[in-house]
Design a protein around this motif. Sequence first.
Motif, PDB file in Angstrom:
ATOM      1  N   PRO A   1       0.791  -1.164  -0.004  1.00  0.00           N
ATOM      2  CA  PRO A   1      -0.092   0.023   0.127  1.00  0.00           C
ATOM      3  C   PRO A   1       0.822   1.286  -0.063  1.00  0.00           C
ATOM      4  N   SER A   2       0.445   2.465  -0.721  1.00  0.00           N
ATOM      5  CA  SER A   2       1.368   3.482  -0.786  1.00  0.00           C
ATOM      6  C   SER A   2       0.379   4.794  -0.391  1.00  0.00           C
ATOM      7  N   SER A   3      -0.752   4.813   0.193  1.00  0.00           N
ATOM      8  CA  SER A   3      -1.287   5.958   0.519  1.00  0.00           C
ATOM      9  C   SER A   3      -2.435   5.567   1.710  1.00  0.00           C
ATOM     10  N   CYS A   4      -2.474   6.417   2.653  1.00  0.00           N
ATOM     11  CA  CYS A   4      -3.475   6.044   3.775  1.00  0.00           C
ATOM     12  C   CYS A   4      -4.413   7.299   4.048  1.00  0.00           C
TER      13      CYS A   4
ATOM     14  N   TYR B   1      -0.801  13.985  24.541  1.00  0.00           N
ATOM     15  CA  TYR B   1      -1.838  12.824  24.724  1.00  0.00           C
ATOM     16  C   TYR B   1      -2.012  12.087  23.402  1.00  0.00           C
ATOM     17  N   CYS B   2      -2.027  12.856  22.247  1.00  0.00           N
ATOM     18  CA  CYS B   2      -2.282  12.062  21.019  1.00  0.00           C
ATOM     19  C   CYS B   2      -0.936  11.328  20.580  1.00  0.00           C
ATOM     20  N   ARG B   3      -0.045  11.900  20.753  1.00  0.00           N
ATOM     21  CA  ARG B   3       1.309  11.314  20.343  1.00  0.00           C
ATOM     22  C   ARG B   3       1.600  10.378  21.286  1.00  0.00           C
ATOM     23  N   GLU B   4       1.235  10.209  22.630  1.00  0.00           N
ATOM     24  CA  GLU B   4       1.420   9.046  23.349  1.00  0.00           C
ATOM     25  C   GLU B   4       0.547   7.933  23.028  1.00  0.00           C
ATOM     26  N   LYS B   5      -0.469   8.322  22.756  1.00  0.00           N
ATOM     27  CA  LYS B   5      -1.700   7.131  22.541  1.00  0.00           C
ATOM     28  C   LYS B   5      -2.070   6.733  21.179  1.00  0.00           C
ATOM     29  N   TYR B   6      -1.888   7.649  20.407  1.00  0.00           N
ATOM     30  CA  TYR B   6      -2.099   7.526  18.877  1.00  0.00           C
ATOM     31  C   TYR B   6      -0.934   7.940  18.021  1.00  0.00           C
ATOM     32  N   THR B   7      -1.215   8.784  16.822  1.00  0.00           N
ATOM     33  CA  THR B   7      -0.269   9.142  16.103  1.00  0.00           C
ATOM     34  C   THR B   7       0.182  10.552  16.473  1.00  0.00           C
ATOM     35  N   ASP B   8      -0.992  11.469  16.490  1.00  0.00           N
ATOM     36  CA  ASP B   8      -0.631  12.809  16.658  1.00  0.00           C
ATOM     37  C   ASP B   8      -1.900  13.286  16.659  1.00  0.00           C
ATOM     38  N   LEU B   9      -2.219  14.652  16.897  1.00  0.00           N
ATOM     39  CA  LEU B   9      -3.365  15.607  16.685  1.00  0.00           C
ATOM     40  C   LEU B   9      -4.003  15.246  15.028  1.00  0.00           C
TER      41      LEU B   9
ATOM     42  N   TRP C   1       0.890  21.579  10.367  1.00  0.00           N
ATOM     43  CA  TRP C   1       0.537  20.417  10.856  1.00  0.00           C
ATOM     44  C   TRP C   1       1.147  19.839  11.823  1.00  0.00           C
ATOM     45  N   SER C   2       0.395  19.585  13.156  1.00  0.00           N
ATOM     46  CA  SER C   2       1.605  18.973  14.053  1.00  0.00           C
ATOM     47  C   SER C   2       2.352  17.724  13.749  1.00  0.00           C
ATOM     48  N   ASP C   3       1.843  16.821  12.885  1.00  0.00           N
ATOM     49  CA  ASP C   3       2.653  15.752  12.562  1.00  0.00           C
ATOM     50  C   ASP C   3       3.499  16.331  11.235  1.00  0.00           C
TER      51      ASP C   3
ATOM     52  N   ASP D   1      -3.854  28.123  24.929  1.00  0.00           N
ATOM     53  CA  ASP D   1      -4.002  27.633  26.433  1.00  0.00           C
ATOM     54  C   ASP D   1      -5.377  27.517  26.707  1.00  0.00           C
ATOM     55  N   ASN D   2      -6.486  27.585  25.803  1.00  0.00           N
ATOM     56  CA  ASN D   2      -7.780  27.429  26.238  1.00  0.00           C
ATOM     57  C   ASN D   2      -7.752  25.833  26.355  1.00  0.00           C
ATOM     58  N   ILE D   3      -8.823  25.294  27.143  1.00  0.00           N
ATOM     59  CA  ILE D   3      -9.035  23.851  27.409  1.00  0.00           C
ATOM     60  C   ILE D   3     -10.317  23.428  26.846  1.00  0.00           C
ATOM     61  N   LEU D   4     -10.133  22.553  26.006  1.00  0.00           N
ATOM     62  CA  LEU D   4     -11.185  21.809  24.892  1.00  0.00           C
ATOM     63  C   LEU D   4     -10.828  20.606  24.872  1.00  0.00           C
ATOM     64  N   PRO D   5     -11.993  19.819  24.255  1.00  0.00           N
ATOM     65  CA  PRO D   5     -11.778  18.311  23.762  1.00  0.00           C
ATOM     66  C   PRO D   5     -10.897  18.480  22.418  1.00  0.00           C
ATOM     67  N   PHE D   6     -10.547  17.436  21.820  1.00  0.00           N
ATOM     68  CA  PHE D   6      -9.762  17.363  20.649  1.00  0.00           C
ATOM     69  C   PHE D   6      -9.940  15.982  19.844  1.00  0.00           C
ATOM     70  N   ILE D   7      -9.263  16.036  18.825  1.00  0.00           N
ATOM     71  CA  ILE D   7      -9.290  14.750  17.936  1.00  0.00           C
ATOM     72  C   ILE D   7      -7.805  14.492  17.568  1.00  0.00           C
ATOM     73  N   CYS D   8      -7.569  13.127  17.886  1.00  0.00           N
ATOM     74  CA  CYS D   8      -6.495  12.356  17.659  1.00  0.00           C
ATOM     75  C   CYS D   8      -6.662  11.387  16.254  1.00  0.00           C
ATOM     76  N   TYR D   9      -5.694  11.055  15.565  1.00  0.00           N
ATOM     77  CA  TYR D   9      -5.630  10.188  14.458  1.00  0.00           C
ATOM     78  C   TYR D   9      -4.413   9.155  14.586  1.00  0.00           C
ATOM     79  N   VAL D  10      -4.811   7.869  13.705  1.00  0.00           N
ATOM     80  CA  VAL D  10      -3.896   7.030  13.387  1.00  0.00           C
ATOM     81  C   VAL D  10      -4.130   6.809  12.059  1.00  0.00           C
ATOM     82  N   PRO D  11      -2.978   6.303  11.153  1.00  0.00           N
ATOM     83  CA  PRO D  11      -3.248   6.018   9.806  1.00  0.00           C
ATOM     84  C   PRO D  11      -3.977   4.878   9.627  1.00  0.00           C
ATOM     85  N   ALA D  12      -4.949   4.899   8.724  1.00  0.00           N
ATOM     86  CA  ALA D  12      -5.614   3.551   8.561  1.00  0.00           C
ATOM     87  C   ALA D  12      -5.875   3.373   7.042  1.00  0.00           C
TER      88      ALA D  12
END
Length: 370
Positions: free
Chosen positions: A17-20, A39-47, A201-203, A246-257
């Motif tokens: 495979p060459s794209s995700c 958090y995302c980098r520790e448990k997933y891939t990144d924000l 982007w963070s990643d 520095d605002n406190i909010l929920p967020f979305i992480c990702y992993v390649p699929a």
Amino acid sequence: METLWYLTLLISGFYTPSSCLHQYHFITNYMTWTDAQSYCREKYTDLATVDDMEDLNRLITSVSSYNWIWIGLNMGDSMKWHWSLADRRFYREGETEFRNWDTATPQNGGCAFMSTAGLWNNASCDDQHHFICYDGKQDTNLTYILIQENKTWIDAQSYCRQNHTDLVSVRNQTENTEIHQKISLRGLPVWIGLFQDSWIWSDQSDSSFRNWWSGWPSTDQAYNCTLVSSDPNQSYYSKWINIPCDNILPFICYVPAVETTTVPLPTPTITIMTTTSPPTPEKPQLKRQVVRVKMTPKDQNLNISDPAVQDAILKEIRNKLKEQGLPADPKVTWKKQPDGKVFHKEEEGSPKKEEEEEKKMKRMMTKREL
């Protein structure tokens, strides 16, 4: 007379495979942007990174209805020009770098327009101009659509994405000339899809996709991190804004699929044998092609026997065939080998075996046609 194409593929080697796509994970914990990144980098891939509208729609539908959620876009240090249409498949090598600036430009201003002379200038994105949309949909013969309404660059981008594909990208001089001819008689400049920013982007992805809400991003130096709205009841649904990190909010992480795949089919490694049966009043002309492709392994852990993987390969091969001008719906199937397998790892002496198998297959097909 109708011609039907039936292609039987014998492919030896490995598929890679060459794209995700991105698989998104909504985190309801409230954190600052930096803590969410950790958090995302520790448990997933990144924000979350977003590559295009398809990605954004998948992200939005994967989370609950929240007003604002962190994604992985934040302010960088250096400015760079990008095209609004971020799909890498749309550009050949070097085409994202094509420019046709007028003398002494670019200067101040983050968005580009084409003058009636066919040259490019840049201006504030809050200025209002007519604009050119690109429409890549298969159900229309129109490619470049001139919209004779004055809009800011962001509003023009939103209009093009809602009604067509995106603001126009100008990939080469031929396209520049074609667009110039479309606007030259109107006597007014038009926005094109080129914009400048320093957002990254963070990643460290190089995705140029942005989906700012009208009037954004804010130029306040403290507003360095990006939010997306997933509330369908709001006018800014799926749009982005920037606020202090520095605002406190929920967020979305990702992993390649692995969702889509590309199969390289280099011409020197493909052998094609074709036989044609004479047409009859009862049967259309048939063409069968046997194609053998040798591939070099890159991912030794990929389960090439997985039916889902094999189906994904067939899908990409069909797309390749369409690009080469074959019928819109070519019949492509796997040919299982005598042991019931589709793929075999190449071993020493196998080229001779392959030649014998090809001769055998050719004899079988000749008998079948007769």
